[in-house]
Design an enzyme around this catalytic site. Structure first.
Site, PDB file in Angstrom:
ATOM      1  N   HIS A 473       0.805  -1.217   0.000  1.00 11.41           N
ATOM      2  CA  HIS A 473       0.000   0.000   0.000  1.00 11.41           C
ATOM      3  C   HIS A 473       0.844   1.277   0.000  1.00 11.41           C
ATOM      4  CE1 HIS A 473      -3.471  -2.390   2.135  1.00 11.41           C
ATOM      5  NE2 HIS A 473      -3.315  -2.738   0.874  1.00 11.41           N
ATOM      6  N   PRO A 474       1.879   1.404  -0.831  1.00 14.37           N
ATOM      7  CA  PRO A 474       2.669   2.640  -0.787  1.00 14.37           C
ATOM      8  C   PRO A 474       1.878   3.839  -1.312  1.00 14.37           C
ATOM      9  CG  PRO A 474       3.341   1.290  -2.655  1.00 14.37           C
ATOM     10  CD  PRO A 474       2.376   0.471  -1.855  1.00 14.37           C
TER      11      PRO A 474
END
Length: 539
Positions: A473-474
């Site tokens: 989930h960057p």
């Protein structure tokens, strides 16, 4: 350098979750000529469409950029694989398919940061426009959109027991995580249609590729922006071994993701001047925020051996059951081949001093050492827990000026006292969950981190560093903010401060990470961006 034929109104870099939606919306007006550039290929591989195919797509250079993090001190020196989708549809073609918006308070916080149009009441209509939801039209969901959302097509008795155990410790069972408050326990809704993965490419791009004003180029690696007199006027990309320049008379829109977007800007000479100089890149604009503010959810993957109940591990090693899985999928589009990586979700608080749910569990009826490895030969479940709002901030930095060089990615996991405290508290909550009477018949036995790990904060935080890994989930590396904020890269209309006629529309613009899986919020950002671009063009 070869010149690409024609001038375009919009050049979109990246045909991922956001880029496919942007291409759909911007090309709906036949007067707009739209060029969409994608470094990956078409989604013409069976494992892009069978949901369990993520096991084969993640870690495969055909579909994954194959990034790695720097060795992380907070993870006791470990370097992690850092998957990102490299195909039309981007990460929505290889991800967990979990349809999750986050919490209303996430977006109200964005609005409170001085970003009008990004509060919950503002973004809810965009979420609804995107959707074709199995629950039907209502206050929180829409129908008729390209983003198909369905209920999972199988269940597991042991996961039902985990949900019951959650109820015993005060985590209520709820029917829907996407109404603004996701605290509770439920099965995840998924981006699937009749048992097949439903990526952004399937929902938004492929249905409109017949439009004569939309051109998709795959297998082309964007090298740098063409910036003249402070404006983005084109993109240089590599095609068939040649450098090609495409020009726009309107805008360039970057949708290459939280890793790809800052990396492209850096190669274009736009970013922190000291970083660029160290990488041998001439500085065009010194913008300190590009590549900073990286946020990600670190999942702490606890594993419990169980007895007396079916798990995927047993199915995996039973040839008869494996054969039936294939038959069940072929005939009914049901069964384990439709499984998302995680099926059951729990949102709760790691301690009473949090105003709202701050941790998320992803519970799986299986276990393995890491993606790509075979399942364990013993029956087990994985109970992963992540801090939804980490305080650590990482970086994405250029190594050199080459488009083919991966950037340096340093998420800085568990680098703050608060994140280490939440990690320790999360493991305590996990242990409490697994001791509930609803699970007693399965005799859960802690395999990771293991019963030898003490209950004190230092021991638990160190264990979290040993077993924690990215949940993919960057966000945040080209953050939206006020011009007075030295870390802000774009304004509330997603226009870049430092370069004219340039917008960014992907997960990189999130000022703070949302409280849950980030793919659906990224789709919403693209929907909002397209509306702003078209409105500004009419003004």
């Amino acid at each position: 350098m070869k010149r690409f034929e024609g001038d375009y109104d919009y050049i979109i870099v990246g045909a991922g979750t956001a880029g496919c939606i942007l291409a759909n919306r911007l090309s709906a007006d036949p007067r707009n000529r739209v060029l969409l550039l994608e470094a990956g290929g078409r989604d013409n591989w069976i494992w892009f469409h069978i949901p369990v195919g993520y096991l084969f797509a993640i870690g495969n250079p055909r579909s994954d950029w194959m990034y790695r993090t720097e060795p992380e001190p907070g993870l006791n020196g470990r370097s992690l694989a850092y998957p990102r989708g490299k195909v039309i549809g981007g990460s929505s073609a290889i991800n967990a398919m979990i349809a999750m918006r986050g919490q209303a308070a996430d977006y109200d916080h964005w609005r409170q940061l001085g970003l009008p149009g990004w509060g919950w009441d503002d973004v809810l209509p965009a979420f609804k426009r995107l959707e074709d939801h199995f629950l039907g039209e209502g206050p929180f969901h829409g129908t008729g959109g390209g983003w198909r959302v369905e209920a999972p097509r199988l269940s597991w008795a042991i996961l039902d027991a985990v949900r019951e155990a959650a109820g015993q410790m005060g985590i209520p069972t709820i029917p829907d995580f996407n109404t603004g408050d996701n605290e509770g326990a439920s099965y995840f809704h998924v981006n699937q249609k009749l048992g097949r993965r439903w990526s952004s490419a399937r929902g938004f791009l492929k249905p409109v590729l017949h439009r004569p004003n939309l051109r998709l180029e795959t297998g082309v690696l964007a090298d740098r922006l063409v910036i003249e007199q402070g404006r983005a006027v084109g993109v240089v990309f590599h095609k068939d071994g040649q450098a090609v320049e495409a020009r726009t008379k309107g805008e360039v829109v970057l949708s290459a993701g939280a890793i790809g977007t800052p990396h492209l800007l850096h190669r274009s000479g736009v970013g922190p001047a000291d970083w660029l100089q160290a990488a041998g890149i001439p500085v065009v604009q010194d913008v300190s925020g590009i590549g900073r503010n990286l946020q990600d959810h670190l999942q702490i993957r606890t594993i419990y051996k169980v007895t007396g109940g079916a798990t995927m591990n047993a199915h995996y090693y039973n040839l008869l059951r494996r054969g039936w899985m294939g038959v069940d999928y072929a005939l009914r589009r049901r069964g384990p081949l439709t499984m998302a990586p995680s099926q059951l979700g729990l949102f709760t608080r790691s301690s009473p001093d949090h105003e709202r749910a701050n941790i998320q569990f992803h519970v799986q009826p299986l276990s393995l050492d890491k993606f790509g490895d075979p399942l364990h030969r013993f029956p087990a479940i994985t109970v992963s827990v992540c801090n939804l709002r980490p305080t650590a901030r990482g970086t994405v930095r250029p190594r050199d000026a080459q488009a083919t060089s991966a950037p340096s990615i340093a998420p800085h996991y568990l680098s703050t006292p608060e994140d280490r405290r939440v990690a320790a508290d999360s493991l305590r909550v996990t242990r409490q969950l697994m001791k509930q009477s609803a699970l007693a018949r399965y005799h859960p036995d802690e395999y990771l981190p293991g019963p030898a790990i003490g209950d004190d904060e230092d021991s638990l935080a160190r264990a979290a560093g040993d077993i924690g890994t990215t949940i993919f989930h960057p966000v945040g590396t080209a953050k939206m903010g006020l011009e007075s904020d030295p870390m802000a890269v774009v304004d509330d209309r997603l226009r870049a401060f430092a370069v004219g006629t340039l917008r960014i529309a992907d997960a990189s613009v999130m000022p703070t990470i949302t409280s849950g899986n980030t793919n659906t919020p990224t789709a919403m950002i693209a929907e909002q961006a397209a509306a702003r671009i078209l409105a500004d063009a009419r003004a």
